[in-house]
Design a protein around this motif. Structure first.
Motif, short mmCIF file in Angstrom:
data_model
loop_
_atom_site.label_atom_id
_atom_site.label_comp_id
_atom_site.label_asym_id
_atom_site.label_seq_id
_atom_site.Cartn_x
_atom_site.Cartn_y
_atom_site.Cartn_z
N LEU A 1 2.73 8.95 -5.91
CA LEU A 1 3.44 7.69 -6.10
C LEU A 1 3.22 7.15 -7.51
CD1 LEU A 1 3.06 5.61 -2.81
CD2 LEU A 1 5.08 6.75 -3.70
N ASN A 2 2.04 7.33 -8.05
CA ASN A 2 1.77 6.86 -9.41
C ASN A 2 2.61 7.59 -10.45
OD1 ASN A 2 -0.07 4.93 -8.58
ND2 ASN A 2 -1.81 6.31 -8.80
N ARG A 3 2.94 8.83 -10.17
CA ARG A 3 3.79 9.60 -11.11
C ARG A 3 5.25 9.16 -11.05
NH1 ARG A 3 0.87 14.45 -9.32
NH2 ARG A 3 2.68 14.94 -8.07
N LEU A 4 5.65 8.61 -9.89
CA LEU A 4 7.03 8.15 -9.77
C LEU A 4 7.27 7.01 -10.76
CD1 LEU A 4 7.58 8.14 -5.91
CD2 LEU A 4 8.63 9.66 -7.57
N GLY A 5 8.27 7.15 -11.56
CA GLY A 5 8.58 6.14 -12.55
C GLY A 5 7.96 6.41 -13.90
N GLN A 6 6.92 7.22 -13.92
CA GLN A 6 6.32 7.59 -15.20
C GLN A 6 6.90 8.91 -15.69
OE1 GLN A 6 2.08 7.60 -14.77
NE2 GLN A 6 1.98 5.41 -14.35
N TYR A 7 6.83 9.92 -14.82
CA TYR A 7 7.32 11.25 -15.19
C TYR A 7 8.38 11.76 -14.24
CZ TYR A 7 2.64 10.82 -17.14
OH TYR A 7 1.51 10.35 -17.76
N GLU A 8 8.46 11.16 -13.08
CA GLU A 8 9.36 11.66 -12.04
C GLU A 8 10.24 10.54 -11.49
OE1 GLU A 8 7.28 13.70 -8.90
OE2 GLU A 8 5.83 14.55 -10.30
N ALA A 9 11.40 10.94 -11.01
CA ALA A 9 12.31 10.00 -10.35
C ALA A 9 12.21 10.20 -8.84
CB ALA A 9 13.74 10.26 -10.82
N PHE A 10 12.77 9.26 -8.10
CA PHE A 10 12.84 9.43 -6.65
C PHE A 10 13.65 10.67 -6.34
CE2 PHE A 10 12.53 4.61 -6.43
CZ PHE A 10 11.21 4.61 -6.01
N PRO A 11 13.40 11.27 -5.18
CA PRO A 11 14.23 12.41 -4.77
C PRO A 11 15.71 12.00 -4.71
CG PRO A 11 12.35 12.14 -3.29
CD PRO A 11 12.36 10.95 -4.20
N GLY B 1 0.82 -1.20 0.00
CA GLY B 1 0.00 0.00 0.00
C GLY B 1 0.86 1.26 0.00
N VAL B 2 0.22 2.39 -0.12
CA VAL B 2 0.93 3.67 -0.19
C VAL B 2 1.79 3.89 1.04
CG1 VAL B 2 0.61 6.19 -0.28
CG2 VAL B 2 -0.83 4.71 -1.68
N GLU B 3 1.22 3.69 2.23
CA GLU B 3 1.98 3.91 3.46
C GLU B 3 3.16 2.95 3.56
OE1 GLU B 3 -1.39 3.18 3.58
OE2 GLU B 3 -2.09 5.25 3.70
N GLN B 4 2.95 1.72 3.13
CA GLN B 4 4.02 0.72 3.18
C GLN B 4 5.15 1.08 2.22
OE1 GLN B 4 1.45 -2.61 2.31
NE2 GLN B 4 1.59 -3.36 4.41
N VAL B 5 4.80 1.52 1.01
CA VAL B 5 5.82 1.95 0.05
C VAL B 5 6.64 3.10 0.62
CG1 VAL B 5 6.19 3.04 -2.21
CG2 VAL B 5 4.59 1.13 -1.99
N PRO C 1 8.85 10.69 2.43
CA PRO C 1 7.91 11.40 3.30
C PRO C 1 6.48 10.96 2.94
CG PRO C 1 8.84 12.88 1.65
CD PRO C 1 9.55 11.58 1.52
N GLU C 2 5.55 11.21 3.83
CA GLU C 2 4.16 10.83 3.57
C GLU C 2 3.74 11.39 2.21
OE1 GLU C 2 -0.01 11.61 5.76
OE2 GLU C 2 1.69 11.12 7.04
N THR C 3 3.22 10.52 1.37
CA THR C 3 2.95 10.87 -0.02
C THR C 3 1.57 10.37 -0.41
OG1 THR C 3 5.31 10.58 -0.48
CG2 THR C 3 3.86 10.66 -2.37
N ARG C 4 0.90 11.11 -1.25
CA ARG C 4 -0.40 10.68 -1.77
C ARG C 4 -0.20 9.65 -2.87
NH1 ARG C 4 -4.03 16.13 -2.16
NH2 ARG C 4 -4.16 16.44 0.08
#
Length: 132
Positions: A44-54, A26-30, A37-40
């Protein structure tokens, strides 16, 4: 950051997020596993599609652990892709619980323990960097 470096970062993020989706977290587990940081969920869905990890060394290290665990499971079970998920969820005698529950309870320490169980070279790396 150059375009090539950005594409590489996005590809690594995509690969990591795909592994975590296969693990059905789940989101909290990821966020906990990666130290985000706490993320919506939309973020998270945008990570890997348009954005990289910080560009945070802790997040990058945890993501690398996730990818290495997935690679080690694939090496252990090359002909059965579902077996890795099963291995993560069933109790492991040396770990004393299911590897995934260890990861979800201990975060980075759990990732290290599971990776050390799967990949002896990682265990050697850990032992060589720790003072005697």
């Amino acid at each position: 950051m150059s375009a090539v470096a950005m594409n590489q970062a996005i590809n690594k993020t995509r690969e990591t997020m795909e592994v975590l989706r296969v693990w059905r977290l789940g989101v909290e587990q990821v966020c906990f596993v990666l130290g985000l940081p706490e993320t919506r969920s939309r973020k998270l869905n945008r990570l890997g599609q348009y954005e990289a990890f910080p560009d945070d060394p802790d997040i990058q290290r945890r993501a690398a652990y996730v990818r290495r665990i997935a690679e080690a499971l694939h090496t252990s079970y090359p002909t059965n892709p579902t077996m890795g998920g099963r291995w993560l969820r069933q109790t492991h005698r040396r770990l004393g619980r299911a590897p995934l529950s260890l990861i979800l309870e201990q975060g980075e320490d759990g990732l290290e323990q599971v990776l050390a169980e799967l990949d002896c070279t990682f265990c050697w790396e850990l032992n060589s960097t720790r003072p005697s």
